[in-house]
Write a protein that holds these residues in place. Structure first.
Motif, short mmCIF file in Angstrom:
data_model
loop_
_atom_site.label_atom_id
_atom_site.label_comp_id
_atom_site.label_asym_id
_atom_site.label_seq_id
_atom_site.Cartn_x
_atom_site.Cartn_y
_atom_site.Cartn_z
N ILE A 190 0.86 -1.18 0.00
CA ILE A 190 0.00 0.00 0.00
C ILE A 190 0.90 1.23 0.00
O ILE A 190 1.81 1.34 0.82
N THR A 191 0.62 2.16 -0.93
CA THR A 191 1.51 3.31 -1.11
C THR A 191 0.74 4.62 -1.07
O THR A 191 0.13 5.01 -2.08
N PRO A 192 0.71 5.33 0.05
CA PRO A 192 0.20 6.70 0.04
C PRO A 192 1.19 7.62 -0.65
O PRO A 192 2.41 7.44 -0.55
N ASP A 193 0.65 8.64 -1.38
CA ASP A 193 1.49 9.51 -2.20
C ASP A 193 0.94 10.93 -2.16
O ASP A 193 -0.28 11.14 -2.20
N PHE A 194 1.84 11.91 -2.06
CA PHE A 194 1.44 13.32 -2.08
C PHE A 194 2.29 14.06 -3.10
O PHE A 194 3.51 13.86 -3.18
N GLN A 195 1.63 14.93 -3.90
CA GLN A 195 2.34 15.73 -4.89
C GLN A 195 1.84 17.18 -4.85
O GLN A 195 0.65 17.43 -4.64
N TYR A 196 2.77 18.11 -5.04
CA TYR A 196 2.43 19.50 -5.28
C TYR A 196 3.06 19.90 -6.61
O TYR A 196 4.24 19.66 -6.85
N ILE A 197 2.25 20.51 -7.49
CA ILE A 197 2.71 20.86 -8.83
C ILE A 197 2.36 22.32 -9.12
O ILE A 197 1.20 22.73 -8.99
N ARG A 198 3.36 23.08 -9.52
CA ARG A 198 3.17 24.44 -10.04
C ARG A 198 3.50 24.37 -11.53
O ARG A 198 4.66 24.36 -11.92
N PRO A 199 2.49 24.28 -12.39
CA PRO A 199 2.74 24.02 -13.81
C PRO A 199 3.42 25.18 -14.49
O PRO A 199 3.28 26.35 -14.10
N GLY A 200 4.18 24.86 -15.55
CA GLY A 200 4.87 25.89 -16.30
C GLY A 200 3.95 26.71 -17.18
O GLY A 200 4.31 27.82 -17.58
N ALA A 201 2.77 26.21 -17.51
CA ALA A 201 1.79 26.94 -18.31
C ALA A 201 0.75 27.53 -17.37
O ALA A 201 -0.33 26.97 -17.16
N GLY A 202 1.08 28.67 -16.76
CA GLY A 202 0.19 29.26 -15.76
C GLY A 202 -1.12 29.75 -16.33
O GLY A 202 -2.09 29.88 -15.59
N GLY A 203 -1.17 30.02 -17.63
CA GLY A 203 -2.42 30.45 -18.23
C GLY A 203 -3.38 29.33 -18.52
O GLY A 203 -4.54 29.58 -18.85
N VAL A 204 -2.92 28.10 -18.40
CA VAL A 204 -3.77 26.93 -18.70
C VAL A 204 -4.23 26.24 -17.42
O VAL A 204 -5.36 25.78 -17.31
N ALA A 205 -3.36 26.17 -16.41
CA ALA A 205 -3.69 25.44 -15.18
C ALA A 205 -3.04 26.12 -13.99
O ALA A 205 -1.96 26.71 -14.10
N GLY A 206 -3.70 26.03 -12.85
CA GLY A 206 -3.17 26.59 -11.62
C GLY A 206 -2.43 25.54 -10.81
O GLY A 206 -2.26 24.40 -11.23
N ASP A 207 -1.96 25.96 -9.63
CA ASP A 207 -1.25 25.04 -8.75
C ASP A 207 -2.16 23.89 -8.35
O ASP A 207 -3.37 24.05 -8.21
N ALA A 208 -1.55 22.71 -8.15
CA ALA A 208 -2.34 21.52 -7.83
C ALA A 208 -1.73 20.78 -6.64
O ALA A 208 -0.51 20.69 -6.52
N PHE A 209 -2.59 20.29 -5.77
CA PHE A 209 -2.23 19.39 -4.70
C PHE A 209 -2.89 18.05 -4.99
O PHE A 209 -4.09 17.98 -5.23
N ILE A 210 -2.10 16.97 -4.98
CA ILE A 210 -2.61 15.67 -5.37
C ILE A 210 -2.32 14.68 -4.25
O ILE A 210 -1.17 14.53 -3.80
N LEU A 211 -3.36 13.99 -3.81
CA LEU A 211 -3.21 12.91 -2.84
C LEU A 211 -3.61 11.60 -3.52
O LEU A 211 -4.63 11.54 -4.21
N GLY A 212 -2.81 10.57 -3.34
CA GLY A 212 -3.11 9.28 -3.95
C GLY A 212 -2.83 8.14 -3.01
O GLY A 212 -2.15 8.27 -2.00
N MET A 213 -3.42 7.00 -3.32
CA MET A 213 -3.21 5.78 -2.53
C MET A 213 -3.16 4.59 -3.49
O MET A 213 -4.05 4.46 -4.34
#
Length: 213
Positions: A190-213
């Motif tokens: 079982i693998t819990p996972d956390f990601q924070y992403i600040r995309p390089g295309a700021g006009g297309v997508a904003g910052d993202a917080f991702i939680l996964g299992m």
């Protein structure tokens, strides 16, 4: 050969008709203070029509602004990169089987990283950096738990013209990822996972917080 042939029968008469991609890489293994590691350097070169990022750019103070992009496409692009992974601590070396025969896999943890630089146009990323640490659980050395912490940084090209700047909002991007892989049973992880992403295309997508299992 750069042509998409997934839906076509491959004919040799038009080989490289739409460009060529060349990739070369050297990898070697090296032990430092008795700890195994792997290092590599490589280059990729493309000769095909790619969009010129300067589309719509003009001279400040000039009106009407003139396009100084020098054409709608560029025909050459390159990436030069190097990378490594190096153990810092080794608990044991276990025999494993692979297509290259019997070898010994080191159990432990270490660091890894990669750096690259590009032409900056037509490549939208001028440089890339990544670094992290991961491996087997340093506290429960006999269990099958693994962990990893990684970070990356994308340096955006500074050659974007006004139209792609307005459409995509290019900027430097960054992100981190943290995971811990728990071996509950020999055949169950079982693998819990956390990601924070600040995309390089700021006009297309904003910052993202991702939680996964």
């Amino acid at each position: 050969d750069s042509k998409d042939r997934t839906r076509d029968f491959f004919w040799f008469d038009d080989l490289f008709s739409e460009g060529i991609i060349v990739l070369g890489q050297i990898e070697f293994q090296r032990e430092i203070l008795g700890k195994p590691g792997q290092y590599g350097v490589g280059v990729t070169w493309k000769h095909l029509d790619l969009p010129d990022l300067r589309f719509g750019s003009g001279t400040v103070g000039d009106y009407p602004y003139e396009d100084t992009g020098g054409g709608a496409s560029k025909s050459d692009a390159y990436v030069v990169y190097c990378g490594f992974d190096q153990y810092l601590c080794v608990y044991s070396r276990e025999p494993v089987s692979s297509d290259r025969g019997r070898r010994r896999r080191a159990r432990g943890f270490g660091i890894f990283g990669r750096a690259s630089i590009t032409d900056g146009n037509p490549n939208p990323v001028k440089y890339f950096l990544s670094f992290g640490i991961g491996g087997d659980n340093p506290w429960e050395k006999r269990c099958g738990d693994t962990f990893g912490v990684g970070w990356y940084y994308n340096g955006a090209s500074n050659e974007f013209g006004s139209i792609p700047r307005m459409r995509f909002g290019p900027r430097d991007g960054t992100g981190i990822e943290v995971f811990y892989n728990v071996q509950v049973k020999q055949r169950l992880n079982i693998t819990p996972d956390f990601q924070y992403i600040r995309p390089g295309a700021g006009g297309v997508a904003g910052d993202a917080f991702i939680l996964g299992m």
